[in-house]
Structure formats: structure tokens, C-alpha cells
Write an enzyme that holds these catalytic residues in place. Structure first.
Site, PDB file in Angstrom:
ATOM      1  CG  ASP A   1      23.742  17.362  96.918  1.00 58.79           C
ATOM      2  OD1 ASP A   1      24.294  17.095  97.995  1.00 58.79           O
ATOM      3  OD2 ASP A   1      23.660  16.556  95.979  1.00 58.79           O
TER       4      ASP A   1
ATOM      5  CG  HIS B   1      25.050  13.115  95.594  1.00 59.14           C
ATOM      6  ND1 HIS B   1      24.633  14.170  96.376  1.00 59.14           N
ATOM      7  CD2 HIS B   1      25.034  12.033  96.400  1.00 59.14           C
ATOM      8  CE1 HIS B   1      24.376  13.738  97.598  1.00 59.14           C
ATOM      9  NE2 HIS B   1      24.625  12.433  97.634  1.00 59.14           N
TER      10      HIS B   1
END
Length: 354
Positions: A182, A210
Site C-alpha cells: 500500500d 491492509h
């Protein structure tokens, strides 16, 4: 000439692939689970080539997958042999967790139950609790007590928490979840927006889970432009973009990749796993990196969940970056992702009681 003695991964304990040409530092044992899968296919080369532990560190790869995948894993072992990698000291393919985790110093837990169509989140958590309970118990029993564990398989944060729960003799801080993918996504988006190479963007943060509730935060990000560091937020000068398009693009990037290639992120996930473990072993200097770690309550995050923070790493130890200003918008985002993690934790613990 470098050569690897090849064996069938379906054979007995003694069947280990050995490269007798390695004669540098003592090899370290590294395990990759889900080793016959898409992410591992890219990850194994990076580990064995020196991109993770350094160009002078030989590695001994332990490859774990389920019994039905042993035939596929045999092909992976062949390909590793055919790469003729000088740093690859040997390969142990196995379906036995206790063999796989024996004496390892680093563990990439890639294998997990993927979410299938029609599957409820509780069902997904239940399936993964079983997997990560077994792997935690094996780590506790046979791995080194200083092993560094990176959970890649989703739901990564809660899987890491469960794995740690079942490995009580290993410090909690040795279990982490991957949010580096990410961070890499966010850094790439900002570099493109500002018009600089990706290496010139720093201090992008991923907070929380996440998942689609994660908070990609560019409020502290800086970019090197014309030899000087400048605030990314000031350069972009578009609050709507920073709080809207930028955030949602990073949150939904995994789904966008699936829509485009009909499979989940693999190459980029492997690169992120390599980045995460390399920085954990070799250090970050003054760079900030995002890691899912057991929360101590910093920044109002719920304690005792695996929450992504900005960290620095020195001598193999991560440390949360402190003293950052949290805006009202950021507070809302942190609270939302923290709430999801608390709910996931409770659902997973309920499964553990069954």
C-alpha cells in the site's frame, strides 16, 4: 560451475536440494509459505538473488505448501536450480510445517485462504485462523526465537495477530503484517502526480488495516524537486485530491488489479514483501516505512491489534515514529480502520474458542 542437486519435493525428509558451490557467510534459513503460488513465484527469486538479505548472504530456502501442490512445487525447485544463483545454498520443499519452520530466521507467510465468491468474512477468518494457528504453533516449537515473521496472506493484520497468539515464546514485536504494498502504491501515485521519480517521494504513511479501510496519508510526505525537499501537499495544492481521489485510489488498487488481470497482485506484492523484510533486517536509516505491528496505543490506535504505523528500523528493531500531528480528518480515518481491526480480532478469537 555452480550446480544444484535436484530432488522431488514429494520425497522424504532427507531429500534436500544442496548447492555445494556456496562458500561465503554461513547460510541463513528462510521459509516461504504458499511457495507454489503466484506471489512466491516472484518472491523466491528476489530472496535467492540477494535483493532481501544482501549480496553477501547465502540463503537456504524452506518452501512450504499443501500436499496437493507438491507437484507444482517440484517445478519451482527445478526453476530455482536452473537460475544457478550463487547465493542459493539449498532448497527444502515440504508440506510439513515443522520441517518448514525449523531454525528459520525469517518467515514469509504468503499462503492463506483467499476469499471466494459468496464467502462471508467470518468464514474467511475461520479458515485462516486454522492455518495461522498451526503455523504459529510450529514456529513456537521449532523456529529460532529471534525469527522475523512477515504475514502477507490476507487478512494479513489479523492473521499476524493469531499467529503471534499461538507462538507465545516468540516476542510479539517479531510478528508483522505487510502494508508496504500500500505504501509503494501511494508513493507511486504521488510521484506521478507531482512529476518526479518515485525514489524522490518520502514519508508517505499507511495507517491501520491492509483493507479498504486503510488510511493512505500524504500529509507528511515530501518530494525532492529541483534539489530541494518540498511538501507534497503544498506542491499538489488540492485538498480534495489529497483526501479523496488519492486515498480511494490506493484503498481500491488491489481490486483494480484483479479487475484488469483477473488475478490478485503478485509481482508488486512480492516486491513489497522483499522491501519490508530487507528494511527489517538491514535498517531504514531516517526513512519512514509502513509496517503492521502490534499496537501499543500510539496515535489513539486500539491496543493489541496489528496496526500499520510509520516506523524506522535499526539493528533489526522497529520503532514507531512519534510526534506527528493527526488532523480531524486523519482521526476519523484512524478510528474507522481501528474499529475494523478490533471487530476482526474479536471474530477471530471467537473462532479460536470453537
Amino acid at each position: 560451475m555452480s550446480s544444484i542437486w535436484c530432488c522431488r519435493p514429494t520425497a522424504a525428509d532427507s531429500d534436500i536440494v544442496i548447492n555445494k558451490s556456496v562458500s561465503m557467510a554461513a547460510p541463513i534459513k528462510v521459509v516461504v509459505t504458499g511457495a507454489a503460488g503466484q506471489i512466491a513465484y516472484s518472491l523466491l527469486y528476489q530472496i535467492a538473488s540477494g535483493a532481501v538479505f544482501g549480496p553477501e548472504q547465502p540463503v537456504y530456502l524452506h518452501l512450504l505448501d499443501i500436499a496437493p501442490m507438491m507437484g507444482v512445487l517440484e517445478g519451482v525447485v527445478m526453476e530455482l536450480a536452473d537460475c544457478a544463483l550463487p547465493l542459493l545454498a539449498g532448497v527444502l520443499p515440504t508440506a510439513n510445517p515443522e520441517e518448514a519452520f525449523k531454525d528459520v530466521v525469517a518467515a514469509f507467510l504468503v499462503g492463506a485462504m483467499p476469499r471466494r465468491e459468496g464467502m462471508e468474512r467470518k468464514d474467511l477468518l475461520a479458515a485462516n485462523v486454522r492455518i495461522f494457528k498451526e503455523q504459529g504453533q510450529a514456529l513456537d516449537k521449532v523456529a529460532r526465537k529471534d525469527v522475523k515473521v512477515l504475514v502477507v496472506g490476507n487478512p494479513a493484520n489479523t492473521n499476524a495477530l493469531i499467529c503471534s497468539k499461538y507462538a507465545p515464546s516468540i516476542p510479539k514485536e517479531n510478528f508483522t503484517a505487510m502494508t508496504r504494498l500500500d505504501q509503494n502504491r501511494a508513493q507511486s501515485q504521488l510521484a506521478a502526480k507531482v512529476g518526479v521519480p518515485v525514489k524522490d517521494v518520502k514519508r508517505v504513511i499507511i495507517w491501520g488495516n491492509h483493507s479498504s479501510t486503510q488510511f493512505p496519508d500524504a500529509s507528511n510526505a515530501v518530494a525532492t524537486i529541483g534539489g530541494a525537499e518540498k511538501s507534497v501537499a503544498q506542491v499538489i495544492n488540492d485538498d480534495e485530491y489529497m483526501k479523496g481521489t488519492f486515498v480511494t485510489t490506493v484503498q481500491k488498487r488491489g481490486a483494480a488489479v484483479i479487475a484488469a488481470r483477473k488475478m490478485s497482485s503478485a509481482l508488486s506484492a512480492a516486491k513489497a514483501a522483499s522491501d519490508h523484510m530487507r528494511d527489517w533486517f538491514l535498517g531504514t536509516g531516517d526513512r519512514w516505512v509502513s509496517m503492521g505491528v502490534v499496537s501499543d496505543g500510539s496515535y489513539g490506535a486500539p491496543p493489541d491489534v496489528v496496526f500499520s504505523f510509520p516506523v524506522t528500523v535499526s539493528n533489526g528493531q522497529w520503532k514507531i515514529v512519534q510526534g506527528l500531528t493527526i488532523s480531524d480528518f486523519a482521526r476519523q480515518m484512524l478510528d474507522a480502520t481501528g474499529k475494523e481491526l478490533v471487530e476482526e480480532k474479536q471474530e477471530a478469537l471467537d473462532v479460536c474458542k470453537d
